[in-house]
Design a protein around this motif. Sequence first.
Motif, PDB file in Angstrom:
ATOM      1  N   PRO A   1       0.835  -1.202   0.000  1.00 41.82           N
ATOM      2  CA  PRO A   1       0.000   0.000   0.000  1.00 41.82           C
ATOM      3  C   PRO A   1       0.871   1.254   0.000  1.00 41.82           C
ATOM      4  O   PRO A   1       1.893   1.325   0.673  1.00 41.82           O
ATOM      5  CB  PRO A   1      -0.806  -0.127   1.289  1.00 41.82           C
ATOM      6  N   ARG A   2       0.424   2.249  -0.752  1.00 41.30           N
ATOM      7  CA  ARG A   2       1.160   3.507  -0.845  1.00 41.30           C
ATOM      8  C   ARG A   2       0.462   4.536   0.025  1.00 41.30           C
ATOM      9  O   ARG A   2      -0.708   4.866  -0.177  1.00 41.30           O
ATOM     10  CB  ARG A   2       1.204   3.993  -2.296  1.00 41.30           C
ATOM     11  N   ALA A   3       1.164   5.012   1.025  1.00 46.32           N
ATOM     12  CA  ALA A   3       0.589   6.016   1.912  1.00 46.32           C
ATOM     13  C   ALA A   3       0.431   7.341   1.166  1.00 46.32           C
ATOM     14  O   ALA A   3       1.336   7.784   0.460  1.00 46.32           O
ATOM     15  CB  ALA A   3       1.486   6.218   3.139  1.00 46.32           C
ATOM     16  N   SER A   4      -0.745   7.950   1.312  1.00 49.04           N
ATOM     17  CA  SER A   4      -0.998   9.224   0.651  1.00 49.04           C
ATOM     18  C   SER A   4      -0.174  10.334   1.296  1.00 49.04           C
ATOM     19  O   SER A   4      -0.037  10.412   2.516  1.00 49.04           O
ATOM     20  CB  SER A   4      -2.491   9.563   0.737  1.00 49.04           C
ATOM     21  N   SER A   5       0.408  11.196   0.479  1.00 48.31           N
ATOM     22  CA  SER A   5       1.195  12.322   0.995  1.00 48.31           C
ATOM     23  C   SER A   5       0.865  13.574   0.205  1.00 48.31           C
ATOM     24  O   SER A   5       1.743  14.330  -0.205  1.00 48.31           O
ATOM     25  CB  SER A   5       2.695  12.010   0.892  1.00 48.31           C
ATOM     26  N   ASP A   6      -0.428  13.766  -0.040  1.00 49.25           N
ATOM     27  CA  ASP A   6      -0.875  14.899  -0.835  1.00 49.25           C
ATOM     28  C   ASP A   6      -0.648  16.195  -0.062  1.00 49.25           C
ATOM     29  O   ASP A   6      -1.166  16.387   1.042  1.00 49.25           O
ATOM     30  CB  ASP A   6      -2.358  14.720  -1.166  1.00 49.25           C
ATOM     31  N   ASP A   7       0.148  17.118  -0.619  1.00 49.63           N
ATOM     32  CA  ASP A   7       0.432  18.379   0.062  1.00 49.63           C
ATOM     33  C   ASP A   7      -0.606  19.449  -0.251  1.00 49.63           C
ATOM     34  O   ASP A   7      -0.538  20.568   0.246  1.00 49.63           O
ATOM     35  CB  ASP A   7       1.836  18.881  -0.304  1.00 49.63           C
ATOM     36  N   GLY A   8      -1.570  19.112  -1.136  1.00 47.78           N
ATOM     37  CA  GLY A   8      -2.622  20.060  -1.446  1.00 47.78           C
ATOM     38  C   GLY A   8      -2.191  21.202  -2.347  1.00 47.78           C
ATOM     39  O   GLY A   8      -2.996  22.079  -2.652  1.00 47.78           O
ATOM     40  N   VAL A   9      -0.931  21.165  -2.798  1.00 49.01           N
ATOM     41  CA  VAL A   9      -0.421  22.279  -3.613  1.00 49.01           C
ATOM     42  C   VAL A   9       0.076  21.778  -4.961  1.00 49.01           C
ATOM     43  O   VAL A   9      -0.311  22.294  -6.011  1.00 49.01           O
ATOM     44  CB  VAL A   9       0.724  23.024  -2.880  1.00 49.01           C
ATOM     45  N   THR A  10       0.929  20.776  -4.937  1.00 51.97           N
ATOM     46  CA  THR A  10       1.524  20.248  -6.178  1.00 51.97           C
ATOM     47  C   THR A  10       0.819  18.949  -6.597  1.00 51.97           C
ATOM     48  O   THR A  10      -0.093  18.470  -5.930  1.00 51.97           O
ATOM     49  CB  THR A  10       3.019  19.958  -5.977  1.00 51.97           C
TER      50      THR A  10
ATOM     51  N   ASP B   1       1.694  13.913  -5.398  1.00 50.58           N
ATOM     52  CA  ASP B   1       1.008  12.704  -4.947  1.00 50.58           C
ATOM     53  C   ASP B   1       0.379  11.955  -6.129  1.00 50.58           C
ATOM     54  O   ASP B   1       0.421  10.725  -6.190  1.00 50.58           O
ATOM     55  CB  ASP B   1      -0.082  13.072  -3.942  1.00 50.58           C
ATOM     56  N   ALA B   2      -0.166  12.694  -7.087  1.00 55.59           N
ATOM     57  CA  ALA B   2      -0.745  12.064  -8.266  1.00 55.59           C
ATOM     58  C   ALA B   2       0.326  11.356  -9.083  1.00 55.59           C
ATOM     59  O   ALA B   2       0.122  10.236  -9.575  1.00 55.59           O
ATOM     60  CB  ALA B   2      -1.454  13.107  -9.124  1.00 55.59           C
ATOM     61  N   VAL B   3       1.489  12.019  -9.200  1.00 58.99           N
ATOM     62  CA  VAL B   3       2.593  11.396  -9.935  1.00 58.99           C
ATOM     63  C   VAL B   3       3.066  10.136  -9.216  1.00 58.99           C
ATOM     64  O   VAL B   3       3.363   9.115  -9.843  1.00 58.99           O
ATOM     65  CB  VAL B   3       3.750  12.395 -10.127  1.00 58.99           C
ATOM     66  N   ALA B   4       3.123  10.201  -7.880  1.00 57.86           N
ATOM     67  CA  ALA B   4       3.534   9.028  -7.114  1.00 57.86           C
ATOM     68  C   ALA B   4       2.552   7.877  -7.297  1.00 57.86           C
ATOM     69  O   ALA B   4       2.938   6.704  -7.391  1.00 57.86           O
ATOM     70  CB  ALA B   4       3.657   9.393  -5.635  1.00 57.86           C
ATOM     71  N   LYS B   5       1.268   8.209  -7.380  1.00 58.11           N
ATOM     72  CA  LYS B   5       0.246   7.184  -7.600  1.00 58.11           C
ATOM     73  C   LYS B   5       0.412   6.534  -8.979  1.00 58.11           C
ATOM     74  O   LYS B   5       0.316   5.311  -9.132  1.00 58.11           O
ATOM     75  CB  LYS B   5      -1.140   7.818  -7.476  1.00 58.11           C
ATOM     76  N   ILE B   6       0.709   7.372  -9.978  1.00 56.66           N
ATOM     77  CA  ILE B   6       0.942   6.858 -11.334  1.00 56.66           C
ATOM     78  C   ILE B   6       2.124   5.901 -11.341  1.00 56.66           C
ATOM     79  O   ILE B   6       2.060   4.798 -11.890  1.00 56.66           O
ATOM     80  CB  ILE B   6       1.184   8.033 -12.311  1.00 56.66           C
ATOM     81  N   ARG B   7       3.209   6.326 -10.702  1.00 54.66           N
ATOM     82  CA  ARG B   7       4.407   5.484 -10.678  1.00 54.66           C
ATOM     83  C   ARG B   7       4.182   4.186  -9.918  1.00 54.66           C
ATOM     84  O   ARG B   7       4.752   3.146 -10.253  1.00 54.66           O
ATOM     85  CB  ARG B   7       5.573   6.272 -10.086  1.00 54.66           C
TER      86      ARG B   7
END
Length: 577
Positions: free
Chosen positions: A27-36, A39-45
Motif C-alpha cells: 500500500p502507498r501512503a498518501s502524501s498529498d500536500d494540497g499544492v503540487t 502525490d498524483a505522480v507518485a500514484k501513477i508510478r
Amino acid sequence: MASRKNGGLDGGEDAGSVQVPSNDVVPRASSDDGVTWKDAVAKIRHIQQINSTPNPNHPGYVRQKQNGKRWVRERLDALLDRGSFSEIGTLTGKSIVDENTGNIIGFTPANMITGWGKVNDRKVFVTADDFSVRGGHADGGIQGKAAYGEALATQHKVPIIRLLDGSSGGGSVATYLAQGATYIPPLAGLGQSMSAMTIVPVVSALLGPVVGLASAKAVTSHFSVMVRGMSQLFAAGPPVVKQATYEDLSKEALGGWEVHARNGTVDNVAASELEAFQQIRTFLSFLPPSVYALPPIKSSLDPAERRKEELIGIIPRRRARTYDVRKLIELVVDMQDIANEPTQRSVSFFEIGATWGRSVVTGLARLRGMPVGILSSDCTVGGGALDALGSQKAARFVNLCDQFGIPLLNLVDQPGFAIGSAAERAATIRHGVAIMTALYHATIPIFTVVQRRAFGVAGGALSDPGDGLNTRVAWPSADWGSLPLEGGIEAAYKRQLDSAPSPGARDKLMKDLLAKFEHVRDPIRTANVFGIEEIIDPRDTRPRACEWISHAYSHLLPPRLSTKQATTVPFSRKYKL
C-alpha cells in the motif's frame, strides 16, 4: 490470495480471473500536500511499478514458466533493441481499492502490452499478449489498445510486430455475465489491421495457443512464424470443436505446426521463441518502414563481379536429374559478415515458406547490399511443377515484393502446372492464374533467368512476366516449348507409336523421333531467331544481376516511389471498436 474463476476460454485453457495477491501490492501512503501534483505522480508510478513487475507467486506467471514460455515483458526484452521499448498504456488495468484507505490492494494488468521500440535500430510498434491474464480474452483487458496501436503505427508509417498468445482480445462467454447481455461480434480492431496491411509491414509471432480473433490476426500479416511444440492456431479450440463436430483432438493435432506450417496458414516455423524473434528481425531488415520508402540498403563487401565456378556444372546434363536450387541461389546472392565472427560469413538468403508449397522456393536476399526477392522452383519436389499450394505461395510472395518495392530475381525452371486427378481436385489452374496475375500486374523490376525448363502456360507466365518486354537471359541448359518434348512426341505421334508391332519397335521409334527433334531444342536455335534475348555463361549470373539491381535502385525504384507518394490517400486517424 484472490480467487481465480474458470472462464470460457475457447482455446481449452484454464484462464481464470487473475488478480495480484494483496500482500504483494505494498500500500502507498498518501502524501498529498494540497499544492503540487506530486502525490498524483507518485500514484501513477506506483501503478506502473505494479504493472511492470512480475509476481513469481502468480498462478498465470507460474503456468507460463512451467510451459517453457517467457513472460510477456521478457519477450519484449528479447525481441527489441536494449532499452528501446516505450510503452503506451502503462496504467491500463483494473485496480482493487481499499474502501477505507483508498489504497490499491490488488491490480489486474491489461492482457496486452503496446508501445514503441526498435529492431536493428529501426522504429517499430509492438502489441504483445499476456496469456497469464484471462488467456488474452477481451474481458481480461482493455479492448481499445490493439486497435489504437495499429492505427497509430500506420499513421506514423512504422512496422507492426504482434506477439500472439491466447485470443488477443477475443471474446469469452464470461463477458456476457459481466455485461448482462450478449452482443453482435465487432471487427475488434481487424479493420485497423487490414488498413495497416496496405501501408506498413505487419509481422506476427505465434507464441502459444492462438485462438479466435488472434488466429485472424496471425494471418492478417505479411510474415508469420510459429514455435514448434509451443504454439497452435485454430478458429476454436478443442472443447468447442468437440461440442460441434464430436472430434476429440489435442491442441497440437487440431492446429499445430504440422497442420498450419504445411497448408500455408503460417509462413515459417521456429524451434524456440528466440529463433522466432530472430526471424522477425531478419524479415524486417529487408523491408522499408512503409510503402512510401525504399527498401534499406546495407554496405556489402561481396564483389559484384564474383563468378562461382560451381555454377557452370550445377545443372545436370541429363535432363531427368535433379539439383539443389538453394545451393544455386547461395552461389549468386551476397555473402555477408556474421556479427562478432570476423572470420565467418553467411548467405544473405532468408527463405520464406520452406515447409509449404514446397515445389516453389521464395525468400529475400541481397545483391550488392540491396534487398531482392527470390522466386524459383525446387525440381526435387514434384519435379518443380506448379501445384495449388506452390501457386498460392508464389503469388503471395510476388505481391509482397510488389507492395514494398523489392525487385525480383526470377530463376525459372518450370515444367508446367501439376497435372493429374489430385491437381484437378485441388483447383490448381485457378490458383495458378493467381501467380500469373501477380507477375503480370507487378510494377517492380524483374530480372528473369531461365536456367532450365519453361514449358506450357506456367512456364510461359514465369519466363515471360513482362509479356514480351523482359529483362531476361537464359543459360545453355535451357529447355522450353509448349510441351516437354518427350510428352509432346507421345501426343503428336500417338497413332504411329501405338501401331508399332512390338514394345521394342515402339521404343526404337520413340528414340528415333527424339533424335529427330533433339537439334531443334538447342536454346541457341531459339536465340538465332531472337526468341530469347541472350544466353549467358551461368558464372556471369551474379555480375549481370548486380548490374541490373544497381540500375533498379538508382533509376527505376525512385520514380516508382514518387508516383506512389504523389497518389497517396491520407490515412484516417480514426479507429472504431
